[in-house]
Design a protein around this motif. Structure first.
Motif, PDB file in Angstrom:
ATOM      1  N   UNK A 759      43.249 -53.099  14.756  1.00  0.00           N
ATOM      2  CA  UNK A 759      41.866 -53.327  15.178  1.00  0.00           C
ATOM      3  C   UNK A 759      41.338 -54.602  14.550  1.00  0.00           C
ATOM      4  N   UNK A 760      41.558 -54.776  13.249  1.00  0.00           N
ATOM      5  CA  UNK A 760      41.071 -55.973  12.566  1.00  0.00           C
ATOM      6  C   UNK A 760      41.761 -57.222  13.106  1.00  0.00           C
ATOM      7  N   UNK A 761      43.035 -57.126  13.401  1.00  0.00           N
ATOM      8  CA  UNK A 761      43.773 -58.302  13.894  1.00  0.00           C
ATOM      9  C   UNK A 761      43.278 -58.778  15.247  1.00  0.00           C
ATOM     10  N   UNK A 762      42.526 -57.947  15.958  1.00  0.00           N
ATOM     11  CA  UNK A 762      41.988 -58.346  17.265  1.00  0.00           C
ATOM     12  C   UNK A 762      40.685 -59.127  17.141  1.00  0.00           C
ATOM     13  N   UNK A 763      40.141 -59.259  15.922  1.00  0.00           N
ATOM     14  CA  UNK A 763      38.848 -59.915  15.720  1.00  0.00           C
ATOM     15  C   UNK A 763      39.033 -61.413  15.494  1.00  0.00           C
ATOM     16  N   UNK A 764      38.262 -62.244  16.184  1.00  0.00           N
ATOM     17  CA  UNK A 764      38.390 -63.704  16.000  1.00  0.00           C
ATOM     18  C   UNK A 764      38.153 -64.148  14.566  1.00  0.00           C
ATOM     19  N   UNK A 765      37.177 -63.564  13.868  1.00  0.00           N
ATOM     20  CA  UNK A 765      36.868 -64.020  12.515  1.00  0.00           C
ATOM     21  C   UNK A 765      37.946 -63.659  11.509  1.00  0.00           C
ATOM     22  N   UNK A 766      38.817 -62.719  11.868  1.00  0.00           N
ATOM     23  CA  UNK A 766      39.881 -62.305  10.948  1.00  0.00           C
ATOM     24  C   UNK A 766      41.156 -63.098  11.140  1.00  0.00           C
ATOM     25  N   UNK A 767      41.187 -63.956  12.164  1.00  0.00           N
ATOM     26  CA  UNK A 767      42.401 -64.723  12.419  1.00  0.00           C
ATOM     27  C   UNK A 767      42.590 -65.780  11.345  1.00  0.00           C
ATOM     28  N   UNK A 768      43.757 -65.795  10.728  1.00  0.00           N
ATOM     29  CA  UNK A 768      44.078 -66.799   9.737  1.00  0.00           C
ATOM     30  C   UNK A 768      43.381 -66.631   8.406  1.00  0.00           C
ATOM     31  N   UNK A 769      42.740 -65.502   8.203  1.00  0.00           N
ATOM     32  CA  UNK A 769      42.069 -65.257   6.927  1.00  0.00           C
ATOM     33  C   UNK A 769      42.822 -64.178   6.158  1.00  0.00           C
ATOM     34  N   UNK A 770      42.770 -64.221   4.848  1.00  0.00           N
ATOM     35  CA  UNK A 770      43.469 -63.184   4.056  1.00  0.00           C
ATOM     36  C   UNK A 770      42.773 -61.837   4.213  1.00  0.00           C
ATOM     37  N   UNK A 771      43.573 -60.803   4.429  1.00  0.00           N
ATOM     38  CA  UNK A 771      43.056 -59.445   4.554  1.00  0.00           C
ATOM     39  C   UNK A 771      43.341 -58.675   3.274  1.00  0.00           C
ATOM     40  N   UNK A 772      42.356 -57.941   2.829  1.00  0.00           N
ATOM     41  CA  UNK A 772      42.531 -57.086   1.649  1.00  0.00           C
ATOM     42  C   UNK A 772      42.688 -55.656   2.132  1.00  0.00           C
ATOM     43  N   UNK A 773      43.845 -55.067   1.911  1.00  0.00           N
ATOM     44  CA  UNK A 773      44.156 -53.736   2.438  1.00  0.00           C
ATOM     45  C   UNK A 773      44.351 -52.773   1.270  1.00  0.00           C
ATOM     46  N   UNK A 909      33.131 -56.650  16.172  1.00  0.00           N
ATOM     47  CA  UNK A 909      34.014 -55.480  16.252  1.00  0.00           C
ATOM     48  C   UNK A 909      33.790 -54.742  17.565  1.00  0.00           C
ATOM     49  N   UNK A 910      32.529 -54.525  17.916  1.00  0.00           N
ATOM     50  CA  UNK A 910      32.209 -53.827  19.173  1.00  0.00           C
ATOM     51  C   UNK A 910      32.710 -54.613  20.378  1.00  0.00           C
ATOM     52  N   UNK A 911      32.668 -55.934  20.283  1.00  0.00           N
ATOM     53  CA  UNK A 911      33.023 -56.787  21.431  1.00  0.00           C
ATOM     54  C   UNK A 911      34.519 -56.959  21.587  1.00  0.00           C
ATOM     55  N   UNK A 912      35.268 -57.085  20.497  1.00  0.00           N
ATOM     56  CA  UNK A 912      36.667 -57.486  20.586  1.00  0.00           C
ATOM     57  C   UNK A 912      37.659 -56.400  20.173  1.00  0.00           C
ATOM     58  N   UNK A 913      37.189 -55.306  19.626  1.00  0.00           N
ATOM     59  CA  UNK A 913      38.117 -54.236  19.255  1.00  0.00           C
ATOM     60  C   UNK A 913      38.773 -53.669  20.506  1.00  0.00           C
ATOM     61  N   UNK A 914      39.981 -53.116  20.389  1.00  0.00           N
ATOM     62  CA  UNK A 914      40.630 -52.506  21.562  1.00  0.00           C
ATOM     63  C   UNK A 914      39.756 -51.431  22.190  1.00  0.00           C
ATOM     64  N   UNK A 915      39.952 -51.202  23.480  1.00  0.00           N
ATOM     65  CA  UNK A 915      39.127 -50.232  24.196  1.00  0.00           C
ATOM     66  C   UNK A 915      39.307 -48.822  23.666  1.00  0.00           C
ATOM     67  N   UNK A 916      40.420 -48.562  22.940  1.00  0.00           N
ATOM     68  CA  UNK A 916      40.656 -47.223  22.404  1.00  0.00           C
ATOM     69  C   UNK A 916      40.015 -47.012  21.040  1.00  0.00           C
ATOM     70  N   UNK A 917      39.261 -48.020  20.545  1.00  0.00           N
ATOM     71  CA  UNK A 917      38.573 -47.879  19.263  1.00  0.00           C
ATOM     72  C   UNK A 917      37.069 -47.926  19.450  1.00  0.00           C
ATOM     73  N   UNK A 918      36.331 -47.220  18.605  1.00  0.00           N
ATOM     74  CA  UNK A 918      34.874 -47.203  18.678  1.00  0.00           C
ATOM     75  C   UNK A 918      34.319 -47.193  17.254  1.00  0.00           C
ATOM     76  N   UNK A 919      33.193 -47.888  17.068  1.00  0.00           N
ATOM     77  CA  UNK A 919      32.644 -48.088  15.723  1.00  0.00           C
ATOM     78  C   UNK A 919      31.737 -46.931  15.330  1.00  0.00           C
ATOM     79  N   UNK A 920      31.826 -46.540  14.071  1.00  0.00           N
ATOM     80  CA  UNK A 920      30.892 -45.604  13.474  1.00  0.00           C
ATOM     81  C   UNK A 920      30.473 -46.159  12.120  1.00  0.00           C
TER      82      UNK A 920
END
Length: 935
Positions: A759-773, A909-920
């Motif tokens: 889900x995070x990898x589908x977001x434009x702002x997360x592209x090429x940025x370090x992710x903390x998991x 997140x609401x705009x670019x997340x996969x259609x099978x995901x929903x925000x809460x």
């Protein structure tokens, strides 16, 4: 064919009855489970004085935007509700209602309480509740409280959580103040309608009601809630049997005590206002709520388009009938002066049947029945066995030699063979059950979230797998060429009865020790199986004595019949089979398979080279090659056995199974164990099919062949299919945190470990940025992924660093005063590294509130104001051996109605997340702005 032959225990009648029973009952149960009842006809709505069209329009009005407590839209909804209530009351009074009605706009109830957090939490809250008191004709009777909350979460429109309950309360006020209805049905016990604000955050609204003078008026309540988006409103839980009797008035009851036991045992972690009413106010009442699907709970999918008029009417109609019964109840048991305000009731056991009837009894009655069923059937079975044994008719476990012995050349059995079938059911049960439980582990290992969208596919897999394996063992062992026996059904019932007896012991212990009533369905299955097992013994009285039965061997003739005279037994010699040779017929006894798996006699050809000594004769009245004495057994006894053991237990067990699976199948998104979900479904599948297993060996192989195909197809699907769909979307929890001193921000998504990164990898702002998991510290079992999000803009025209103002003044070595204020917000919090043990909250124009915190102190203070941008002054004190030299001051933003401009990270997140995901929402604030303050 005679009637008795037509209903005898043979494949065709058994298959037809079994298929008809399972299909009809399972279809009916699924229909009730999935489809809400129809809306009542207009004349019934008129009789109640309600308007469903108005209710639907009100629902659309209040769910147009998100309305959390900390959003301006919350105030707009509150104004709308006040106007609607005022208009409803005014219209009914103009039309002639002369009862006393009081509307309270509460802007004065403030409360400071422990929040129950393990790390120590104190909450300060200022209430904005709305109350309507409709007084009854008997002023000495306490009114019945009916409650709903009008706030929603920051990521959901709240159509069912709790919009439909809110409009239900509006219609209840309309109905019980309707002048045309009041003329004949004026209530004796009054109604106190409460629309509380702030339930989504620590049940704040109900706690504010608890300190209001009206909070002391009512001693009983009906709480209306929502934890899904549509379907039926279920009876979540009840305090006792006496108050549950009001629910019996519902024409369309739906619910079981199993859900209440889930709360009682701690398996259900979430709470409703029911908790405050019972624990803080000592009230007795009912919790009625929408409960599925959970994937829409607290998301944008909890909206009007995902619910129906039917669902709304189910809650409204049930509430009308419940309150009608409650307001007519003039008993004084809810108005005790001693002890809790509402007295003490008895634990209850309750359940619905097909959404039409409602069963209710006290828990101690269930316990008495359980003990009775543990003892009495054992005595009955032992007594029956004794009389069978003394009369020489106890054929079970017998291997009595025939008298006289058949001729050696006849190759006929030489003993009764009464022990055949002893191990058949245990082997089938162990093999089938082990396979189903093993499949639960396999699915959890390979595709653990498949139940999220496909619970019925999982059900079909477990049920078909258990059926096929149990059928294979039972039918295979009973095949005409293996070990046929007329006692197979009886052995299965007797052994199954012993198994249920052990389970019933555990049920009795759970009732006595933990007051858990969920095992009530065990009594039903146990009773049905016991009656069937008892009939298996009683039918033996129709047999001749084992020591006097005789077979007239001379009467065996070329037509393949034997005339059995009531004077001697048949034998059970395992070695009595003739050796096969090149002349042996493919089917022994010159019989051929019938269409439904039985055997029919083949007439002997005059030129046949077979002799009677080389092939066993077919005995009239005996199925296949079963024992010859079985000709004396009643041919119809299996029908009452089936009716006792299958239909009613199937109804009870399947209802509970559907409730458990639907309540848990989507909890994996919250971090709950997915293995638990599959084990629940696997065990319930076993319990659903178990009572009918003694009949499997007579059910046509075509049925099992079809179920085998189903098993293969569903297993393949469940192991390989993607677990989420557009209608069952995975919830991902969002929050953004901003350091207001440095401007650094982090956006978080928390979700199931297998999917949150995609889900995070589908977001434009997360592209090429370090992710903390990391593992999420608040939601065990879920993974947190953070990245530098798009900065929020929640301070209006002011820069973000000016959003929060905070300062601290040290008053003494162990005390300090902290001032905190946020722009355009009414929710902030203070966090301490070391616990504080005293708190006083000062607000301009508001009475200061202070009280001791928990015994371990508190590390966090949540602050809620009914006004915007007013701020708080908090005085704290700590122990002399502690050191509090700083505080983390945070303000919250919870308004996502303009997310694109104000919370662009959320909008992304609401705009670019996969259609099978929903925000809460992850927490109270979608955005948290914070800074460190030195003391």
């Amino acid at each position: 064919m005679t009637f008795l032959e037509a209903i005898s225990f043979r494949p065709l009648p058994v298959t037809l009855l079994a298929v008809a029973t399972y299909i009809s009952l399972l279809t009916g149960l699924l229909w009730v489970h999935l489809v809400p009842p129809k809306v009542a006809p207009q004349f019934e709505l008129n009789r109640w004085g309600v308007n469903l069209t108005d209710a639907w329009q009100d629902l659309r009005q209040i769910t147009g935007e998100f309305r959390p407590y900390n959003a301006h839209s919350n105030d707009d909804v509150r104004d709308f509700l006040l106007k609607r209530i005022t208009d409803i009351v005014k219209e009914n009074q103009i039309n002639g209602y002369d009862g006393e009605i009081e509307i309270v706009d509460d802007n004065s109830s403030n409360v400071l309480f422990e929040g129950g957090n393990a790390n120590g939490l104190t909450v300060y809250f200022e209430g904005t509740n709305i109350m309507v008191l409709v007084r009854g004709t008997d002023a000495t009777l306490s009114p019945v409280l009916v409650n709903a909350h009008y706030d929603s979460v920051s990521t959901g429109y709240g159509a069912t959580d709790d919009g439909m309950a809110v409009v239900t309360v509006l219609q209840l006020v309309k109905a019980f103040t309707n002048p045309s209805r009041a003329g004949e049905h004026r209530i004796q016990r009054g109604i106190l309608a409460l629309l509380n604000n702030g339930e989504e955050d620590f049940l704040n609204g109900a706690r504010a009601f608890a300190v209001h003078p009206m909070g002391k008026l009512a001693h009983s309540f009906l709480n209306l809630e929502g934890a899904g988006a549509g379907g039926r409103a279920t009876l979540f839980r009840s305090t006792d049997a006496e108050v549950t009797k009001w629910y019996k008035a519902s024409k369309r009851p739906f619910g079981t005590v199993v859900s209440g036991d889930g709360f009682k045992s701690g398996l259900v972690k979430s709470q409703t206002d029911y908790k405050v009413f019972t624990e803080n106010l000592g009230m007795r009442g009912l919790d009625v709520a929408f409960w599925e699907p959970r994937s829409r709970y607290h998301t944008v999918d909890d909206d009007v388009k995902h619910t129906t008029h039917r669902s709304l009417w189910h809650m409204l109609g049930s509430s009308l009938e419940i309150l009608e019964a409650a307001t007519r109840d003039t008993g004084r048991e809810f108005d005790h002066e001693e002890g809790p305000p509402a007295g003490v009731g008895h634990d209850g056991v309750w359940f619905d049947l097909f959404g039409r009837a409602f069963g209710l009894l006290r828990l101690h009655t269930l316990f008495a029945l359980t003990i009775t069923l543990i003892i009495v059937p054992v005595i009955m079975m032992a007594t029956t066995v004794y009389f069978l044994h003394t009369s020489g008719k106890f054929y079970y476990l017998s291997n009595t030699p025939l008298v006289p012995q058949p001729p050696d050349e006849s190759h006929l059995p030489r003993t009764t063979r009464g022990w055949r079938g002893l191990f058949r059911f245990p082997v089938a049960f162990v093999v089938a059950s082990a396979a189903v439980v093993g499949m639960a582990y396999l699915v959890d290992k390979i595709n653990p979230m498949i139940a999220y969208s496909s619970q019925f596919s999982v059900w079909a897999m477990f049920l078909s797998l258990w059926w096929c394996l149990a059928w294979f063992v039972l039918r295979g062992a009973d095949a005409d060429t293996v070990r046929p026996t007329a006692l197979g059904r009886g052995y299965a019932f007797i052994e199954q009865w012993a198994l249920w007896w052990v389970v019933l012991i555990f049920v009795a212990v759970s009732i006595d020790q933990s007051h858990i009533a969920s095992g009530y369905f065990v009594l039903v299955s146990y009773t049905g199986v016991f009656l069937a097992a008892w009939l298996s013994l009683l039918e033996l009285f129709g047999l001749p004595r084992k020591t006097s039965q005789r077979v007239s061997y001379e009467s065996i003739h070329s037509e393949g019949h034997s005339q059995i005279a009531p004077s001697g037994p048949v034998s059970d010699d395992e070695d009595s089979e003739p050796e096969a040779n090149e002349r042996t017929h493919l089917f022994r006894g010159e019989r051929r398979p019938t269409t439904f798996g039985g055997f029919a006699r083949r007439d002997t050809d005059a030129h046949s080279s077979h002799s009677l000594a080389e092939s066993e004769p077919h005995i009239h009245g005996v199925f296949g090659r079963e024992q010859a004495w079985s000709a004396w057994l009643p041919t119809w006894i299996w029908i009452p056995q089936f009716l006792f053991s299958v239909p009613v237990p199937l109804i009870f067990t399947t209802s509970i199974g559907l409730l458990l699976s639907t309540a848990t199948n989507q909890t994996g998104a919250d971090g709950s164990s997915t293995l638990t979900i599959y084990l629940i479904m696997a065990i319930m599948s076993i319990l659903i099919l178990l009572p009918g297993s003694p009949f499997y060996h007579r059910i046509s192989y075509q049925i099992t062949l079809f179920l085998f195909v189903v098993c293969i197809a569903t297993t393949t699907y469940n192991l390989a299919a993607f677990p989420f769909t557009d209608s069952s979307r995975l919830k991902v929890y969002f929050q953004q945190s901003v350091n207001l001193d440095t401007g650094v921000n982090s956006a978080y998504l928390v979700a199931h470990p297998g999917y949150v990164e995609s889900v995070v990898s589908s977001l434009p702002s997360a592209q090429g940025t370090p992710l903390n998991i990391t593992a999420d510290p608040g939601r065990v079992g879920l993974k947190r992924v953070s990245w530098p999000g798009i900065p929020p803009k929640v301070a209006g025209d002011a820069p973000m660093k000016s959003w929060l103002e905070a300062n601290a003044t040290k008053l003494s070595a162990t005390s300090a005063r902290i001032n905190i204020r946020g722009l355009n917000t009414r929710a902030c919090k203070l966090n301490f590294k070391e616990p504080v043990n005293s708190i006083v909250v000062n607000r301009k124009g508001v009475e200061n509130l202070g009280e001791p915190v928990g015994p371990q102190g508190t590390k966090e203070i949540r602050l809620w104001s009914r006004e915007w941008e007013q701020g708080w002054e908090v005085e704290i004190a700590w122990a002399a051996d502690s050191s509090v030299d700083g505080v983390k001051a945070t303000c919250l933003w919870a308004d996502a109605n303009n997310a694109r401009q104000e919370i662009p990270a959320l909008w992304e997140v609401e705009r670019f997340a996969p259609s099978w995901g929903v925000v809460s929402k992850l927490a109270d604030g979608l955005v948290e702005g914070w800074r460190e303050v030195r003391i």
